[in-house]
Enzyme design. Structure first.
Site, PDB file in Angstrom:
ATOM      1  N   GLU A  50      -2.275   7.375  -5.585  1.00  0.00           N
ATOM      2  CA  GLU A  50      -2.964   6.965  -6.210  1.00  0.00           C
ATOM      3  C   GLU A  50      -4.494   7.103  -6.543  1.00  0.00           C
ATOM      4  O   GLU A  50      -5.153   7.194  -7.648  1.00  0.00           O
ATOM      5  CB  GLU A  50      -2.598   5.382  -6.528  1.00  0.00           C
TER       6      GLU A  50
ATOM      7  N   ARG B  33       0.990  -1.081   0.107  1.00  0.00           N
ATOM      8  CA  ARG B  33      -0.195  -0.223  -0.181  1.00  0.00           C
ATOM      9  C   ARG B  33       0.717   1.496  -0.464  1.00  0.00           C
ATOM     10  O   ARG B  33       2.166   1.088   0.643  1.00  0.00           O
ATOM     11  CB  ARG B  33      -0.903   0.042   1.019  1.00  0.00           C
TER      12      ARG B  33
ATOM     13  N   HIS C 249      -0.420  -0.428 -10.124  1.00  0.00           N
ATOM     14  CA  HIS C 249      -1.337  -1.211  -9.179  1.00  0.00           C
ATOM     15  C   HIS C 249      -2.070  -2.578  -9.254  1.00  0.00           C
ATOM     16  O   HIS C 249      -3.243  -2.288  -9.359  1.00  0.00           O
ATOM     17  CB  HIS C 249      -2.627  -0.394  -7.989  1.00  0.00           C
TER      18      HIS C 249
HETATM   19  P1  NAD Z   1      -1.358 -11.110   5.038  1.00  0.00           P
HETATM   20  O1  NAD Z   1      -2.897 -10.638   5.697  1.00  0.00           O
HETATM   21  O2  NAD Z   1      -1.236 -12.717   4.918  1.00  0.00           O
HETATM   22  O3  NAD Z   1       0.196 -10.691   5.473  1.00  0.00           O
HETATM   23  C1  NAD Z   1       0.398 -10.258   5.648  1.00  0.00           C
HETATM   24  C2  NAD Z   1       1.469  -9.757   6.931  1.00  0.00           C
HETATM   25  O4  NAD Z   1       2.012  -9.120   7.366  1.00  0.00           O
HETATM   26  C3  NAD Z   1       1.032 -10.388   8.275  1.00  0.00           C
HETATM   27  O5  NAD Z   1       1.991 -11.539   8.112  1.00  0.00           O
HETATM   28  C4  NAD Z   1       1.688  -9.389   9.467  1.00  0.00           C
HETATM   29  O6  NAD Z   1       1.362 -10.512  10.612  1.00  0.00           O
HETATM   30  C5  NAD Z   1       2.197  -9.158   8.575  1.00  0.00           C
HETATM   31  N1  NAD Z   1       2.112  -7.457  10.088  1.00  0.00           N
HETATM   32  C6  NAD Z   1       0.937  -6.991   9.606  1.00  0.00           C
HETATM   33  N2  NAD Z   1       1.388  -5.871  11.061  1.00  0.00           N
HETATM   34  C7  NAD Z   1       3.126  -5.459  10.394  1.00  0.00           C
HETATM   35  C8  NAD Z   1       3.801  -5.065  11.204  1.00  0.00           C
HETATM   36  N3  NAD Z   1       4.156  -3.682  11.572  1.00  0.00           N
HETATM   37  N4  NAD Z   1       5.786  -4.985  10.177  1.00  0.00           N
HETATM   38  C9  NAD Z   1       5.304  -5.943  10.157  1.00  0.00           C
HETATM   39  N5  NAD Z   1       4.601  -7.153   9.345  1.00  0.00           N
HETATM   40  C10 NAD Z   1       3.360  -6.998   9.528  1.00  0.00           C
HETATM   41  O7  NAD Z   1      -1.820 -10.476   3.001  1.00  0.00           O
HETATM   42  P2  NAD Z   1      -1.331 -10.229   2.476  1.00  0.00           P
HETATM   43  O8  NAD Z   1      -2.195 -11.613   1.407  1.00  0.00           O
HETATM   44  O9  NAD Z   1       0.572 -11.101   2.471  1.00  0.00           O
HETATM   45  O10 NAD Z   1      -0.436  -9.729   1.566  1.00  0.00           O
HETATM   46  C11 NAD Z   1      -0.588  -7.999   1.882  1.00  0.00           C
HETATM   47  C12 NAD Z   1      -0.432  -6.919   1.740  1.00  0.00           C
HETATM   48  O11 NAD Z   1      -0.826  -7.135   0.148  1.00  0.00           O
HETATM   49  C13 NAD Z   1      -2.307  -6.086   1.764  1.00  0.00           C
HETATM   50  O12 NAD Z   1      -2.580  -6.327   2.999  1.00  0.00           O
HETATM   51  C14 NAD Z   1      -2.622  -5.467   0.927  1.00  0.00           C
HETATM   52  O13 NAD Z   1      -3.147  -3.948   1.499  1.00  0.00           O
HETATM   53  C15 NAD Z   1      -1.377  -5.337  -0.282  1.00  0.00           C
HETATM   54  N6  NAD Z   1      -2.387  -6.453  -2.284  1.00  0.00           N
HETATM   55  C16 NAD Z   1      -1.528  -5.521  -2.752  1.00  0.00           C
HETATM   56  C17 NAD Z   1      -2.269  -5.735  -4.319  1.00  0.00           C
HETATM   57  C18 NAD Z   1      -1.423  -5.693  -5.262  1.00  0.00           C
HETATM   58  O14 NAD Z   1      -2.292  -5.587  -6.392  1.00  0.00           O
HETATM   59  N7  NAD Z   1      -0.485  -4.533  -5.415  1.00  0.00           N
HETATM   60  C19 NAD Z   1      -2.680  -6.964  -4.151  1.00  0.00           C
HETATM   61  C20 NAD Z   1      -2.958  -8.026  -2.783  1.00  0.00           C
HETATM   62  C21 NAD Z   1      -2.737  -7.280  -1.446  1.00  0.00           C
END
Ligand code: NAD
Length: 330
Positions: A264, A235, A296
């Protein structure tokens, strides 16, 4: 039930329509509109039980209040992240919210690595140079990832996939997460400070929360190695853009790859090629030769679109059947 899809693009319809033809979803009456869900368009949901929105839309307090006034009882996010939804207000009005977790984590991780490689080997520049009959290698020098250290911030679904990709490149993988992922036995978990200090490639995969907002700022940038490569597919708000610009100008970064960035909203997913760019920090980022920005699109693969469409329809079906779906947020 009546379901209104906001911000529908041709590719959304392509993957959603086959599900709508299935008998099991026959009770869900769907309408697609092109407008994004914002406070200005929320009233279009009058008479609908549910709305479906995407990652870039404004589902903040005002929108949720308007949706409640329209009689909407369910907000379906056809994405994983939901930081753009005011969950507290939705909860207050008894509006249910569901999302699509983990639809194709590999798709996003592959895009993160594509950004890292493109920015590192200057493929965006090489492509244009060769098309213009310029075969000089000046400005195209990269580094090899083999044997270098990848630092993964957040090892959930996408971060874990990125860790596996980096391991496949022969990199040493270190990570920071409050909840270490036990399936990643090849990963060394370290503090955030140590990750910043040791990593040659830093890839951000934690969600945007009040705690992670601007986690990459001038203080954390100064802790990074000189010549680091930074990638953000999570994000935009994780990075304080003006501090990133400062770090780039001070030659801290070998390369930067951004699929997401703070400004964005309002531009992402739209063709604005005929318009004057209003965002000065994006323009500044685009001016740097070692920065590559995409719109994105990390999620945007056939596999992800299929999975998003199916899970969104399943989330709607759970509501239609009167039950609580597994992907509801509270
Ligand atoms: P997920 O919930 O499986 O994993 C997130 C991880 O981040 C978890 O292990 C959590 O413990 C960790 N976390 C939370 N707070 C933290 C911190 N302060 N420091 C370090 N780690 C921390 O989520 P995911 O499915 O892996 O997705 C991650 C992110 O990717 C989503 O939140 C979304 O913002 C982003 N995303 C982007 C796209 C894209 O098209 N670019 C698509 C899907 C998701």
């Amino acid at each position: 039930m009546k379901l209104l899809f906001f911000g529908t693009k041709s590719y959304d319809k392509k993957y959603l329509l086959p599900y709508m033809e299935q008998e099991k979803y026959a009770g869900i009456q769907v309408k697609f509109i092109e407008a994004d869900l914002t406070p200005n368009t929320a009233m279009l949901a009058q008479g609908y039980d549910a709305v479906c929105a995407f990652v870039n839309m404004d589902v903040g307090t005002q929108t949720v209040e308007l949706l409640n006034g329209c009689g909407v009882r369910l907000i379906l996010m056809r994405c994983a992240g939901y930081n753009n939804v005011d969950l507290e207000t939705a909860k207050k009005y008894g509006i249910r919210v569901a999302h699509v977790p983990g639809y194709s984590p590999e798709s996003v991780a592959e895009h993160a690595m594509a950004l890292a490689l493109t920015a590192n080997r200057h493929l965006h520049k090489a492509y244009i140079k060769v098309r213009e009959n310029n075969y000089s290698l000046t400005g195209l020098l990269g580094v090899s990832f083999y044997g270098r250290t990848a630092g993964i911030v957040g090892t959930g679904r996408i971060g874990a996939a990125m860790a596996r990709i980096c391991q496949g490149f022969g990199m040493k993988v270190i990570a920071y997460d409050m909840y270490p992922n036990r399936s990643l036995d090849f990963v060394e978990y370290v503090s955030l400070d140590e990750l910043l200090r040791r990593s040659d490639l830093i890839s951000l995969h934690c969600p945007l929360t009040p705690e992670t907002h601007h986690m990459i700022n001038i203080d954390t940038i100064e802790k990074m190695k000189d010549g680091v490569i930074l990638v953000n597919t999570s994000r935009g708000g994780l990075i304080k853009t003006e501090d990133l610009v400062r770090g780039i100008r001070e030659n801290k970064f070998f390369a930067v790859g951004l699929d997401v960035y703070e400004e964005e909203n309002g531009t992402v997913y739209e063709d604005m090629s005929d318009e004057i760019m209003q965002h000065s920090t994006v323009a500044r980022l685009l001016s740097f030769p070692n920065v590559i920005v995409t719109s994105h699109q990390g999620f945007f693969t056939e596999e992800a679109m299929q999975a998003i469409s199916e899970t969104t329809m399943e989330n709607a079906l759970a509501f239609e059947n009167g039950g609580k779906g597994p992907n509801e947020l509270f």
